[in-house]
Design an enzyme around this catalytic site. Structure first.
Site, PDB file in Angstrom:
ATOM      1  N   HIS A   4     -10.244  16.056 -20.253  1.00  0.00           N
ATOM      2  CA  HIS A   4     -11.409  16.792 -19.763  1.00  0.00           C
ATOM      3  C   HIS A   4     -11.210  18.316 -19.758  1.00  0.00           C
ATOM      4  CE1 HIS A   4     -12.858  12.890 -18.387  1.00  0.00           C
ATOM      5  NE2 HIS A   4     -14.012  13.445 -18.079  1.00  0.00           N
ATOM      6  N   GLY A  10     -10.701  21.945 -18.636  1.00  0.00           N
ATOM      7  CA  GLY A  10     -10.988  22.590 -17.354  1.00  0.00           C
ATOM      8  C   GLY A  10     -11.891  21.757 -16.470  1.00  0.00           C
ATOM      9  N   GLU A  44       2.499  -0.307   0.159  1.00  0.00           N
ATOM     10  CA  GLU A  44       3.113  -1.643   0.095  1.00  0.00           C
ATOM     11  C   GLU A  44       4.572  -1.561  -0.373  1.00  0.00           C
ATOM     12  OE1 GLU A  44       0.194  -2.186   0.880  1.00  0.00           O
ATOM     13  OE2 GLU A  44      -0.308  -4.303   1.022  1.00  0.00           O
ATOM     14  N   GLU A  94      10.391   3.384  -5.342  1.00  0.00           N
ATOM     15  CA  GLU A  94      11.865   3.401  -5.292  1.00  0.00           C
ATOM     16  C   GLU A  94      12.346   2.113  -4.611  1.00  0.00           C
ATOM     17  OE1 GLU A  94       9.961   6.141  -4.176  1.00  0.00           O
ATOM     18  OE2 GLU A  94      10.187   6.942  -6.199  1.00  0.00           O
TER      19      GLU A  94
HETATM   20  C1  LIG Z   1      -2.950   6.457   2.955  1.00  0.00           C
HETATM   21  C2  LIG Z   1      -1.865   5.555   3.423  1.00  0.00           C
HETATM   22  C3  LIG Z   1      -2.203   4.310   3.921  1.00  0.00           C
HETATM   23  C4  LIG Z   1      -1.194   3.457   4.406  1.00  0.00           C
HETATM   24  N1  LIG Z   1      -1.544   2.262   4.960  1.00  0.00           N
HETATM   25  C5  LIG Z   1      -0.591   1.530   5.598  1.00  0.00           C
HETATM   26  C6  LIG Z   1      -0.939   0.351   6.336  1.00  0.00           C
HETATM   27  O1  LIG Z   1      -2.107  -0.058   6.378  1.00  0.00           O
HETATM   28  N2  LIG Z   1       0.045  -0.310   7.002  1.00  0.00           N
HETATM   29  C7  LIG Z   1       1.340   0.097   6.993  1.00  0.00           C
HETATM   30  O2  LIG Z   1       2.181  -0.536   7.620  1.00  0.00           O
HETATM   31  N3  LIG Z   1       1.713   1.217   6.294  1.00  0.00           N
HETATM   32  C8  LIG Z   1       0.779   1.933   5.604  1.00  0.00           C
HETATM   33  N4  LIG Z   1       1.136   3.057   4.914  1.00  0.00           N
HETATM   34  C9  LIG Z   1       2.523   3.494   4.966  1.00  0.00           C
HETATM   35  C10 LIG Z   1       3.313   3.300   3.669  1.00  0.00           C
HETATM   36  O3  LIG Z   1       3.533   1.940   3.446  1.00  0.00           O
HETATM   37  C11 LIG Z   1       4.612   4.088   3.853  1.00  0.00           C
HETATM   38  O4  LIG Z   1       4.274   5.469   3.820  1.00  0.00           O
HETATM   39  C12 LIG Z   1       5.630   3.774   2.777  1.00  0.00           C
HETATM   40  O5  LIG Z   1       6.117   2.456   2.930  1.00  0.00           O
HETATM   41  C13 LIG Z   1       6.830   4.737   2.828  1.00  0.00           C
HETATM   42  O6  LIG Z   1       7.328   4.913   4.115  1.00  0.00           O
HETATM   43  P1  LIG Z   1       7.582   6.405   4.655  1.00  0.00           P
HETATM   44  O7  LIG Z   1       6.338   7.180   4.412  1.00  0.00           O
HETATM   45  O8  LIG Z   1       8.069   6.314   6.053  1.00  0.00           O
HETATM   46  O9  LIG Z   1       8.709   6.991   3.715  1.00  0.00           O
HETATM   47  P2  LIG Z   1      10.297   6.856   3.927  1.00  0.00           P
HETATM   48  O10 LIG Z   1      10.651   5.444   4.195  1.00  0.00           O
HETATM   49  O11 LIG Z   1      10.731   7.873   4.905  1.00  0.00           O
HETATM   50  O12 LIG Z   1      10.825   7.273   2.478  1.00  0.00           O
HETATM   51  C14 LIG Z   1      10.877   8.617   2.046  1.00  0.00           C
HETATM   52  C15 LIG Z   1      11.388   8.658   0.606  1.00  0.00           C
HETATM   53  O13 LIG Z   1      12.710   8.077   0.531  1.00  0.00           O
HETATM   54  C16 LIG Z   1      12.705   7.011  -0.409  1.00  0.00           C
HETATM   55  N5  LIG Z   1      13.583   5.937   0.068  1.00  0.00           N
HETATM   56  C17 LIG Z   1      13.678   5.469   1.336  1.00  0.00           C
HETATM   57  N6  LIG Z   1      14.573   4.485   1.405  1.00  0.00           N
HETATM   58  C18 LIG Z   1      15.033   4.282   0.150  1.00  0.00           C
HETATM   59  C19 LIG Z   1      15.973   3.373  -0.448  1.00  0.00           C
HETATM   60  N7  LIG Z   1      16.617   2.428   0.260  1.00  0.00           N
HETATM   61  N8  LIG Z   1      16.213   3.476  -1.779  1.00  0.00           N
HETATM   62  C20 LIG Z   1      15.561   4.420  -2.536  1.00  0.00           C
HETATM   63  N9  LIG Z   1      14.672   5.294  -2.024  1.00  0.00           N
HETATM   64  C21 LIG Z   1      14.405   5.228  -0.710  1.00  0.00           C
HETATM   65  C22 LIG Z   1      11.267   6.543  -0.486  1.00  0.00           C
HETATM   66  O14 LIG Z   1      10.999   5.876  -1.720  1.00  0.00           O
HETATM   67  C23 LIG Z   1      10.524   7.851  -0.367  1.00  0.00           C
HETATM   68  O15 LIG Z   1      10.519   8.485  -1.627  1.00  0.00           O
HETATM   69  C24 LIG Z   1       0.157   3.882   4.360  1.00  0.00           C
HETATM   70  C25 LIG Z   1       0.480   5.133   3.821  1.00  0.00           C
HETATM   71  C26 LIG Z   1      -0.513   5.970   3.357  1.00  0.00           C
HETATM   72  C27 LIG Z   1      -0.138   7.310   2.827  1.00  0.00           C
END
Ligand SMILES: Cc1cc2nc3c(=O)[nH]c(=O)nc-3n(C[C@H](O)[C@H](O)[C@H](O)COP(=O)(O)OP(=O)(O)OC[C@H]3O[C@@H](n4cnc5c(N)ncnc54)[C@H](O)[C@@H]3O)c2cc1C
Length: 387
Positions: A338, A340, A363, A367
């Site tokens: 698309h 700009g 979900e 990673e």
């Molecule tokens: C809009 C939105 C809706 C959501 N809805 C829901 C919901 O309805 N119910 C619910 O329960 N959750 C929900 N979530 C939460 C979502 O499932 C979590 O944000 C996600 O699982 C990651 O957890 P965190 O944000 O705490 O990241 P963290 O666990 O802190 O991870 C931070 C970073 O470290 C990496 N990392 C962590 N551990 C490891 C490992 N062992 N190996 C490699 N990499 C790792 C992760 O991949 C990520 O890049 C939602 C999130 C958003 C943004």
């Protein structure tokens, strides 16, 4: 791969019509101001979308996972948030129908089929969503009750749900930690505070909130299946449905971005010809379409494994990983096509670009997904199962 029944095909066509006739013309109106799409949700209830996974004996459509994936894809093709509105609900439906006691099934499934009871799932805590076994939310036994303390965050649809599938600890001393976890079916009430919606990049319209449990009392019979300590096993099974759902949402976003780019590439001319005839643009379109198709086939493959009654954790994880990365790439490439205008709020492609990242982290982040896939590969190899 399992074929859809004629009734299931009708259902997918019904959703496609709903998306093209009702959703697409109005999505920007809701999305631009982050407004809850109450009208769409009411229509979705009437059309039976909240009862897709509810058994027929409880008033649901009881469709296959493959049909559920296709319905989800169609909704996401119109607006990913609408597919998100049935996401957690469907996981909790699946858990109750698979593991719930008779009482739990009678109490919830008929109302969930009609959307009178909408459900959300609460796993993530402010201190982390990946390391779920390290969670601190605790439901302590107290006579015939459980007393819940702790907080959850990023919980989708929290303000509009009448049921929360809460993953928490019911035994903090259990080793391994997952042996002390349970899914508790919580009906919002005294002792639970639900925050306002968290402002976010995409997935707008539908709210995500923080839940604070302050010594909330629920009956001990609210433990899914009636026996504590099974929550980890239950939720990992539910996440197979959740990951297929997220993969299907990603396919829907990718498909919408592809269709937008394909149309634009035929209309827009530079250097005296439609831009699709420039090889770089044509190659982009070819790759976008190929990856989107592969993502759909992987998603339907995972759904077919689930439908066969086997564990689908490997296939669902792979589909979620591939489809979400595909959606992100295809949405970016649609913006490239698309030029700009891809950056303009007047075109839908900028929304696809803002919605796609959720599927990368929802979900279970990609990673974490790779960790799950690697562990499954090794486990199946040790069992001499073909991958
Ligand atoms: C809009 C939105 C809706 C959501 N809805 C829901 C919901 O309805 N119910 C619910 O329960 N959750 C929900 N979530 C939460 C979502 O499932 C979590 O944000 C996600 O699982 C990651 O957890 P965190 O944000 O705490 O990241 P963290 O666990 O802190 O991870 C931070 C970073 O470290 C990496 N990392 C962590 N551990 C490891 C490992 N062992 N190996 C490699 N990499 C790792 C992760 O991949 C990520 O890049 C939602 C999130 C958003 C943004």
């Amino acid at each position: 791969m399992s074929a859809l029944t004629p009734d299931e095909q009708d259902m997918v066509e019904l959703v496609a019509r709903f998306v093209d006739e009702r959703v697409k013309p109005r999505v920007r109106e809701f999305e631009s101001v982050d407004e809850y799409p109450a009208d769409f949700i009411e229509e979705m209830k009437k059309l039976g979308f909240f009862g897709l996974l509810v058994p027929a004996e409880h008033g649901g459509a009881d469709v296959s996972a493959a049909c559920f994936a296709r319905v989800t894809e169609e909704l996401a093709r119109g607006w990913m948030s609408l597919a998100g509105a049935i996401g957690g609900h469907s996981v909790i439906t699946y858990l109750i129908r698979t593991f719930g006691t008779d009482d739990q099934q009678q109490r919830y499934l008929p109302a969930m089929a009609e959307g009178r009871v909408r459900a959300t799932m609460a796993l993530t805590e402010p201190s982390g969503g990946s390391d779920l076994q390290g969670m601190s939310t605790y439901a302590a036994a107290d006579g015939d009750d459980l007393v819940i303390t702790g907080s959850k965050t990023w919980i989708s649809n929290a303000q509009h749900s009448q049921l929360i599938g809460l993953l928490c600890k019911t035994d903090r001393t259990a080793q391994p930690a997952h042996a002390g976890m349970s899914v508790v079916l919580v009906e919002p009430g005294d002792g639970l505070a639900i925050s306002g919606k968290i402002p976010k990049l995409g997935y707008r319209g539908v709210e995500a909130c923080e839940l604070s449990f302050d010594q909330m009392r629920v009956p001990a019979s609210a433990v899914l299946g009636g026996v504590p300590g099974q929550g980890w096993r239950h939720m990992m099974r539910g996440l197979e449905v959740g990951r297929i759902q997220v993969a299907a949402r990603a396919v829907g976003v990718a498909q919408a971005a592809l269709e937008a780019a394909l149309r634009y590439a035929q209309d827009r001319e530079t250097f005296g010809k439609p831009i699709w005839q420039h090889q770089s643009v044509g190659n982009l379109l070819a790759d976008m379409a190929t990856k989107t198709r592969a993502a759909r086939l992987m998603t339907l493959d995972a759904a077919a494994v689930l439908d066969s009654g086997k564990r689908a954790d490997l296939e669902a994880g792979m589909a979620k990983l591939f489809a979400s990365e595909t959606a992100m790439q295809v949405a970016l490439d649609a913006m490239r096509v698309h030029g700009g205008y891809g950056f303009s709020r007047e075109y839908d492609v900028e929304r696809y670009f803002r919605d796609a990242p959720l599927m990368i982290l929802g979900e279970g982040t990609n990673e974490v997904q790779r960790n799950v896939i690697a562990a499954q590969l090794v486990a199946r190899d040790r069992n001499r199962e073909r991958i």
